[in-house]
Design an enzyme around this catalytic site. Structure first.
Site, PDB file in Angstrom:
ATOM      1  N   ARG A   1       0.575  -1.142  -0.291  1.00 55.94           N
ATOM      2  CA  ARG A   1       0.444   0.211   0.419  1.00 55.94           C
ATOM      3  C   ARG A   1       0.928   0.922  -0.013  1.00 55.94           C
ATOM      4  O   ARG A   1       1.698   1.345   0.891  1.00 55.94           O
ATOM      5  CB  ARG A   1      -1.312  -0.199   0.749  1.00 55.94           C
ATOM      6  CG  ARG A   1      -2.019   1.734   1.102  1.00 55.94           C
ATOM      7  CD  ARG A   1      -2.736   0.946   2.451  1.00 55.94           C
ATOM      8  NE  ARG A   1      -3.522   0.414   1.213  1.00 55.94           N
ATOM      9  CZ  ARG A   1      -5.275   0.480   2.164  1.00 55.94           C
ATOM     10  NH1 ARG A   1      -5.417   0.896   3.261  1.00 55.94           N
ATOM     11  NH2 ARG A   1      -6.142  -0.632   1.290  1.00 55.94           N
TER      12      ARG A   1
ATOM     13  N   HIS B   1      -7.242   0.611  -6.783  1.00 56.52           N
ATOM     14  CA  HIS B   1      -7.498  -0.210  -5.371  1.00 56.52           C
ATOM     15  C   HIS B   1      -8.233  -1.181  -5.730  1.00 56.52           C
ATOM     16  O   HIS B   1      -9.440  -2.138  -5.622  1.00 56.52           O
ATOM     17  CB  HIS B   1      -8.647   0.468  -4.235  1.00 56.52           C
ATOM     18  CG  HIS B   1      -8.698  -0.151  -3.048  1.00 56.52           C
ATOM     19  ND1 HIS B   1      -8.003  -1.199  -2.498  1.00 56.52           N
ATOM     20  CD2 HIS B   1      -9.063   0.429  -2.139  1.00 56.52           C
ATOM     21  CE1 HIS B   1      -7.804  -1.343  -1.505  1.00 56.52           C
ATOM     22  NE2 HIS B   1      -8.219  -1.097  -0.631  1.00 56.52           N
TER      23      HIS B   1
ATOM     24  N   GLN C   1     -10.012  -4.355  -3.840  1.00 58.12           N
ATOM     25  CA  GLN C   1     -11.052  -3.805  -3.268  1.00 58.12           C
ATOM     26  C   GLN C   1     -12.322  -3.845  -3.921  1.00 58.12           C
ATOM     27  O   GLN C   1     -13.097  -4.434  -3.516  1.00 58.12           O
ATOM     28  CB  GLN C   1     -10.862  -1.866  -2.865  1.00 58.12           C
ATOM     29  CG  GLN C   1     -12.444  -1.786  -2.073  1.00 58.12           C
ATOM     30  CD  GLN C   1     -12.808  -2.554  -0.797  1.00 58.12           C
ATOM     31  OE1 GLN C   1     -12.548  -1.945   0.071  1.00 58.12           O
ATOM     32  NE2 GLN C   1     -14.396  -2.363  -0.867  1.00 58.12           N
TER      33      GLN C   1
ATOM     34  N   ASP D   1     -16.948   6.862  -1.582  1.00 58.58           N
ATOM     35  CA  ASP D   1     -15.975   6.738  -1.511  1.00 58.58           C
ATOM     36  C   ASP D   1     -15.691   8.328   0.171  1.00 58.58           C
ATOM     37  O   ASP D   1     -16.546   9.490  -0.777  1.00 58.58           O
ATOM     38  CB  ASP D   1     -15.406   6.890  -1.851  1.00 58.58           C
ATOM     39  CG  ASP D   1     -13.297   5.859  -1.702  1.00 58.58           C
ATOM     40  OD1 ASP D   1     -13.539   5.921  -0.296  1.00 58.58           O
ATOM     41  OD2 ASP D   1     -12.357   6.296  -1.775  1.00 58.58           O
TER      42      ASP D   1
ATOM     43  N   CYS E   1     -16.463   1.245   0.327  1.00 59.65           N
ATOM     44  CA  CYS E   1     -15.106   0.200   0.640  1.00 59.65           C
ATOM     45  C   CYS E   1     -15.016   0.648   2.886  1.00 59.65           C
ATOM     46  O   CYS E   1     -14.601  -0.622   2.609  1.00 59.65           O
ATOM     47  CB  CYS E   1     -13.777   0.829  -0.354  1.00 59.65           C
ATOM     48  SG  CYS E   1     -13.162   2.976  -0.042  1.00 59.65           S
TER      49      CYS E   1
ATOM     50  N   ARG F   1     -13.756  -9.060   1.517  1.00 54.46           N
ATOM     51  CA  ARG F   1     -12.161  -8.635   1.256  1.00 54.46           C
ATOM     52  C   ARG F   1     -11.161 -10.016   1.565  1.00 54.46           C
ATOM     53  O   ARG F   1     -10.190 -10.309   0.404  1.00 54.46           O
ATOM     54  CB  ARG F   1     -11.718  -7.388   2.037  1.00 54.46           C
ATOM     55  CG  ARG F   1     -12.068  -5.858   1.585  1.00 54.46           C
ATOM     56  CD  ARG F   1     -12.017  -5.571   0.452  1.00 54.46           C
ATOM     57  NE  ARG F   1     -10.553  -5.631   0.554  1.00 54.46           N
ATOM     58  CZ  ARG F   1     -10.039  -4.984   0.727  1.00 54.46           C
ATOM     59  NH1 ARG F   1      -9.830  -3.491   1.601  1.00 54.46           N
ATOM     60  NH2 ARG F   1      -8.689  -4.760   0.067  1.00 54.46           N
TER      61      ARG F   1
END
Ligand code: CP
Ligand code: NVA
Length: 299
Positions: free
Chosen positions: A100, A127, A130, A218, A258, A286
């Site tokens: 990340r 991402h 996700q 988001d 998310c 996930r």
């Protein structure tokens, strides 16, 4: 050649469907394997994480491997040791890097100098883990993803970019509503359209949500943009997903996020806590999807 997962487009379309089905099987059958026995996967995180970190640590263990977590601030990365040096060192200890970070180009450096699989656990641009979990969450309800409309309301950010790539692979219609100046990267959008994705961009959240089966949003300020919070709150006025906006979706439209979410900003408390909200299934998925992605890489 090691396989890498830097964007959804790294998985060929026909294989992506198999990964989705395998993740569902992982979930339904509580699959545990020894695929990663004897393997150590390093999690290198330069940004905070709850879901991604824990689902990967648990997922690697459920596949028989050993996860080792490295926070950049506690390592020499945080003291500016070059990434290409770090990559050459770590690849001598481990069998994969789950990363990340900020710029996507950092992952390319790890690919180039590491010589072991690299998984994108979120960058400023994408991402993909996700979104693959989000595909599973939609697929569980509506396996015919290609007949579904997905709305994106908010920032044209890493999540939006991965939903755009997802539209190439999974064939859903994607309608994005973003304020002026916060649109997705034009090159990512253009490439997706060239590859056949059904994607539209508007400034009107109601237009994007009209008839949508899934309504996504988001945070307005992503990690690394904290100092822009106030400016973004002003720019995103009118982009909160509230009950009125959800009512413009299809019958039984679902709300997706998310996480982590900011209630009262990008989503109202009542939508977030409503029966239409499927955010906890997204979070659970996930884990199952991380395992399916790792299996795609290592099997
Ligand atoms: N959705 C997500 O990636 O959450 P974390 O930042 O907690 O990993
Ligand atoms: N767009 C958000 C996603 C967090 C999971 C961020 O990058 O901070």
């Amino acid at each position: 050649m090691p396989k890498h997962f830097l964007t959804i487009l790294d998985i060929p379309g026909d294989e992506a469907r198999q990964v989705l089905l395998r993740a569902k099987e992982m979930k339904d059958d509580k699959v545990r394997t020894d695929l990663l026995a004897g393997k150590t996967l390093l999690l290198i995180f330069e940004k905070a994480s709850t879901r991604t970190r824990v689902s990967f640590e648990v997922g690697v263990r459920q596949l028989g491997g050993d996860p080792v977590f490295i926070a950049s601030r506690d390592s020499q990365l945080g003291r500016s040791e070059p990434l290409k040096d770090t990559a050459r060192v770590l690849s001598r200890y481990a069998d994969g890097l789950i990363v990340r970070t900020f710029g996507q180009e950092k992952l390319q450096t790890l690919v180039e100098y590491g010589g072991i699989p690299v998984v994108n656990a979120l960058t400023d641009e994408y991402h993909p883990c996700q979104i693959m979990a989000d595909m599973l969450t939609m697929f569980e309800r509506t396996p015919d993803l290609e007949n579904r409309k997905v709305a994106w309301v908010g920032d044209g950010n890493n999540m939006a970019h991965s939903f755009i790539n997802g539209a190439v692979t999974f064939g859903y219609e994607l309608a994005l509503a973003c304020p002026q100046g916060y649109e997705p990267d034009a090159a990512i959008l253009d490439k997706a359209v060239t590859l056949g994705a059904k994607v539209t961009l508007t400034r009107d959240p109601a237009e994007a949500v009209s008839g949508a089966h899934y309504v996504n949003t988001d945070v307005w300020a992503s990690m690394g943009q904290e100092e822009e919070q106030k400016k973004r709150e002003a720019a995103f006025a009118g982009f909160e997903v509230d009950d009125d906006l959800m009512a413009k979706g299809a019958d039984d439209a679902k709300f997706m996020h998310c996480l982590p979410a900011h209630r009262g900003e990008e989503v109202s408390e009542s939508v977030f806590e409503s029966p239409a909200s499927i955010v906890w299934d997204q979070a659970e998925n996930r884990l199952h999807m991380q395992k399916a992605i790792l299996e795609w890489i290592y099997k």
